[in-house]
Write a protein that holds these residues in place. Structure first.
Motif, mmCIF file in Angstrom:
data_model
loop_
_atom_site.group_PDB
_atom_site.id
_atom_site.type_symbol
_atom_site.label_atom_id
_atom_site.label_comp_id
_atom_site.label_asym_id
_atom_site.label_seq_id
_atom_site.Cartn_x
_atom_site.Cartn_y
_atom_site.Cartn_z
ATOM 1 N N SER A 81 0.528 -1.188 0.043
ATOM 2 C CA SER A 81 0.384 0.044 0.134
ATOM 3 C C SER A 81 0.195 1.512 -0.123
ATOM 4 C CB SER A 81 -0.943 -0.104 1.268
ATOM 5 O OG SER A 81 -0.256 -0.133 1.996
ATOM 6 N N ASP A 82 0.239 2.902 -0.094
ATOM 7 C CA ASP A 82 0.859 3.441 -0.581
ATOM 8 C C ASP A 82 0.850 3.699 0.897
ATOM 9 O OD1 ASP A 82 0.862 3.870 -3.341
ATOM 10 O OD2 ASP A 82 -1.419 4.180 -3.284
ATOM 11 N N VAL A 83 -0.295 3.633 2.006
ATOM 12 C CA VAL A 83 -0.031 4.450 3.373
ATOM 13 C C VAL A 83 -0.133 3.040 3.872
ATOM 14 C CG1 VAL A 83 -0.899 5.925 5.644
ATOM 15 C CG2 VAL A 83 -0.476 6.315 2.821
ATOM 16 N N VAL A 84 0.188 3.180 5.087
ATOM 17 C CA VAL A 84 0.053 1.452 6.110
ATOM 18 C C VAL A 84 -0.750 2.477 7.658
ATOM 19 C CG1 VAL A 84 1.325 0.208 7.537
ATOM 20 C CG2 VAL A 84 2.123 0.788 5.205
ATOM 21 N N VAL A 85 -1.672 1.992 8.351
ATOM 22 C CA VAL A 85 -2.216 2.647 9.451
ATOM 23 C C VAL A 85 -1.679 1.705 10.577
ATOM 24 C CG1 VAL A 85 -4.724 3.531 10.244
ATOM 25 C CG2 VAL A 85 -4.189 3.529 8.673
ATOM 26 N N CYS A 192 -2.050 4.472 16.968
ATOM 27 C CA CYS A 192 -2.958 5.657 16.510
ATOM 28 C C CYS A 192 -1.977 6.021 15.607
ATOM 29 C CB CYS A 192 -3.586 6.258 17.923
ATOM 30 S SG CYS A 192 -4.898 7.272 16.443
ATOM 31 N N ALA A 193 -1.692 5.485 13.991
ATOM 32 C CA ALA A 193 -0.876 5.674 12.804
ATOM 33 C C ALA A 193 -1.087 5.994 12.189
ATOM 34 C CB ALA A 193 0.498 6.239 13.299
ATOM 35 N N ALA A 194 -0.257 6.553 10.866
ATOM 36 C CA ALA A 194 -0.794 6.242 9.494
ATOM 37 C C ALA A 194 1.166 6.912 9.260
ATOM 38 C CB ALA A 194 -1.163 7.111 8.530
ATOM 39 N N LEU A 195 1.497 5.579 8.279
ATOM 40 C CA LEU A 195 3.118 5.887 8.024
ATOM 41 C C LEU A 195 3.450 6.142 6.572
ATOM 42 C CD1 LEU A 195 4.910 3.272 10.749
ATOM 43 C CD2 LEU A 195 4.199 5.900 11.233
ATOM 44 N N SER A 196 3.735 6.519 6.060
ATOM 45 C CA SER A 196 4.634 6.589 4.782
ATOM 46 C C SER A 196 4.905 5.563 3.681
ATOM 47 C CB SER A 196 5.057 7.736 4.450
ATOM 48 O OG SER A 196 4.964 7.945 2.991
ATOM 49 N N ARG A 197 4.514 4.679 2.877
ATOM 50 C CA ARG A 197 5.695 3.446 2.696
ATOM 51 C C ARG A 197 6.516 4.094 1.982
ATOM 52 N NH1 ARG A 197 5.052 -2.111 2.420
ATOM 53 N NH2 ARG A 197 3.075 -2.020 2.693
ATOM 54 N N ALA A 198 7.163 4.939 0.947
ATOM 55 C CA ALA A 198 8.302 5.467 1.217
ATOM 56 C C ALA A 198 8.949 6.318 2.235
ATOM 57 C CB ALA A 198 7.836 7.185 -0.084
ATOM 58 N N ALA A 199 7.919 6.251 2.970
ATOM 59 C CA ALA A 199 9.601 6.842 4.277
ATOM 60 C C ALA A 199 9.570 5.454 4.755
ATOM 61 C CB ALA A 199 8.675 7.966 5.674
ATOM 62 N N LEU A 200 8.752 4.706 4.882
ATOM 63 C CA LEU A 200 9.483 3.189 5.390
ATOM 64 C C LEU A 200 10.466 2.654 4.585
ATOM 65 C CD1 LEU A 200 6.068 2.046 6.821
ATOM 66 C CD2 LEU A 200 8.030 2.520 8.006
ATOM 67 N N ASP A 201 10.419 3.170 3.540
ATOM 68 C CA ASP A 201 11.436 2.319 2.428
ATOM 69 C C ASP A 201 12.141 2.554 2.994
ATOM 70 O OD1 ASP A 201 9.114 0.082 1.615
ATOM 71 O OD2 ASP A 201 9.147 1.874 -0.341
ATOM 72 N N ASP A 202 12.664 4.000 2.781
ATOM 73 C CA ASP A 202 13.847 5.280 2.335
ATOM 74 C C ASP A 202 14.473 4.777 4.285
ATOM 75 O OD1 ASP A 202 15.755 7.178 2.902
ATOM 76 O OD2 ASP A 202 14.364 8.513 3.834
ATOM 77 N N VAL A 203 13.794 4.251 5.461
ATOM 78 C CA VAL A 203 14.485 4.165 6.713
ATOM 79 C C VAL A 203 13.929 2.922 7.248
ATOM 80 C CG1 VAL A 203 14.390 7.120 7.487
ATOM 81 C CG2 VAL A 203 12.323 4.987 8.535
ATOM 82 N N GLY A 204 13.557 1.857 6.588
ATOM 83 C CA GLY A 204 13.617 0.819 7.606
ATOM 84 C C GLY A 204 11.996 0.425 7.951
ATOM 85 N N GLY A 205 11.819 -0.636 8.205
ATOM 86 C CA GLY A 205 10.533 -1.103 9.537
ATOM 87 C C GLY A 205 11.641 -0.663 10.822
ATOM 88 N N PHE A 206 10.287 -1.586 11.904
ATOM 89 C CA PHE A 206 10.078 -1.634 13.277
ATOM 90 C C PHE A 206 11.485 -2.293 14.159
ATOM 91 C CE2 PHE A 206 5.740 0.243 12.481
ATOM 92 C CZ PHE A 206 6.082 1.050 13.621
ATOM 93 N N THR A 207 11.944 -2.067 15.003
ATOM 94 C CA THR A 207 13.085 -2.722 14.714
ATOM 95 C C THR A 207 12.755 -3.591 15.923
ATOM 96 O OG1 THR A 207 14.740 -0.942 15.142
ATOM 97 C CG2 THR A 207 15.109 -1.951 16.511
ATOM 98 N N GLU A 208 13.113 -4.464 15.634
ATOM 99 C CA GLU A 208 12.593 -6.468 16.305
ATOM 100 C C GLU A 208 13.066 -6.465 16.982
ATOM 101 O OE1 GLU A 208 11.630 -9.710 13.329
ATOM 102 O OE2 GLU A 208 10.872 -8.452 12.043
ATOM 103 N N PRO A 209 14.695 -6.460 17.852
ATOM 104 C CA PRO A 209 15.258 -6.564 18.988
ATOM 105 C C PRO A 209 14.338 -5.948 20.423
ATOM 106 C CG PRO A 209 16.395 -6.684 17.117
ATOM 107 C CD PRO A 209 15.400 -5.815 16.777
ATOM 108 N N LEU A 210 13.615 -4.658 19.782
ATOM 109 C CA LEU A 210 13.239 -3.988 21.392
ATOM 110 C C LEU A 210 11.574 -4.870 21.639
ATOM 111 C CD1 LEU A 210 13.005 -0.524 19.744
ATOM 112 C CD2 LEU A 210 14.596 -1.720 21.549
#
Length: 337
Positions: A81-85, A192-210
């Motif tokens: 998707s373009d946006v992830v809620v 309670c958030a919406a994330l840009s897929r372009a931004a996620l592609d740029d910085v990566g997803g969540f840090t799973e070891p947390l």
């Protein structure tokens, strides 16, 4: 605009179904396509079996519990998707939530990385006395749930970070009618958030070891270091059963919260902030309550410090914004302004 709404769940089928129904009731703007995605983190209550045949739900069934970040990352891999809620499974979306939350992404703001809505606590509250069970706000005020008439309280208008490295909900426990939150906020609330897929592609997803807690704050640091903005959208409202899955008094919550506060500081914060975070925990190990539990969390953080410092160097290598820029958004400890 294609929007994937991700709900991560673990052993909470009833809450998840309630959450999904509130999403099905949303009215979407013309041209917006919504995909409901449920990530089941290895539940043992039949969640996966119950949702597998839901025709409007993409079920991502994981064999074990990978935490919130791992669950969201699995959804990111399964969608385009373009946006992830992101919505907590123990929350209900109010009418208009989705339309308001995603609207800014179509408003010509190319460096918008995330929007974060207004989260209200479920139920009503009255002022509490100095003893007994209560929720405590940033200003020290104590509140107790009431079955009678009380006030609605704010859970979050986004995430902020204090100058001792404490990540917290902005406007936590402020009466709802008194809040006029600024659009600019350090980070997004992962429930309670919406994330840009372009931004996620740029910085990566969540840090799973947390695993759980501080994952949204950590990702917000990375977004900020790459020049992505985070904005609060007050008309995107959810009602949240706070900590329904783990409980804020549980050892699980407290251990992960304390450990991850230090790790995220090591990964991103100025050294003065990191030092205050470590000293604060060390002092509480020596003289505060729950000393053995705090010592355990501190040892866990120090054991993972080499990993956190490697993450810090990796972020610094690709950052386009100096650390001082997001650090200027840190707030004093104590009451929010």
């Amino acid at each position: 605009m294609r929007v994937a709404v991700v709900v991560v769940t673990w052993n909470a089928l009833g809450l998840t179904r309630r959450c999904l129904q509130s999403l099905r009731d949303q009215q979407l703007p013309a041209g917006t396509q919504m995909q409901l995605v449920v990530v089941d983190n290895g539940s043992q209550d039949g969640t996966a079996a119950a949702l597998r045949d839901e025709p409007d739900v993409l079920l991502v069934a994981l064999p074990d519990n990978r935490g919130f970040g791992g669950g969201v990352n699995a959804a990111l891999a399964a969608t385009s998707s373009d946006v992830v809620v992101l919505l907590n499974n123990d929350a209900v979306a109010e009418p208009g939530f989705l339309a308001h939350l995603v609207a800014p992404f179509g408003a010509g703001t190319p460096r918008l990385g995330a929007t974060t809505g207004l989260v209200l606590l479920s139920g009503s509250f009255v002022p509490a006395g100095p003893t007994g069970t209560a929720l405590v706000g940033h200003d020290g005020r104590r509140w107790a749930r009431s079955s009678e008439d009380g006030v609605r309280l704010v859970n979050s208008t986004g995430n902020e970070v204090t100058r001792s490295g404490n990540g917290r909900d902005r406007d936590w426990l402020r009466p709802a009618g008194t809040v006029s939150a600024a659009a600019e906020v350090f980070g997004f609330n992962g429930g309670c958030a919406a994330l840009s897929r372009a931004a996620l592609d740029d910085v990566g997803g969540f840090t799973e070891p947390l695993f759980m807690y501080y994952e949204d704050t950590e990702l917000s640091w990375r977004l900020r270091r790459r020049g992505w903005d985070v904005r609060h959208v007050p008309d995107a409202v959810t009602v949240h059963d706070h900590a329904a899955s783990s409980g804020t008094a549980s050892a699980f919550f407290l251990d992960h919260n304390e450990r991850n506060r230090i790790l995220v500081c090591l990964m991103h914060a100025p050294w003065a902030v990191t030092l205050r975070a470590v000293v604060r925990t060390a002092v509480r190990v020596g003289v505060g309550p729950q000393r053995s539990r705090r010592a355990r969390a501190l040892r866990a953080a120090l054991a993972q410090a080499p990993w956190a410092l490697r993450q810090r160097r990796a972020v610094d290598r690709t950052a386009t914004v100096p650390r001082a820029v997001p650090a200027a958004l840190l707030v004093p400890d104590g009451a929010s302004s």
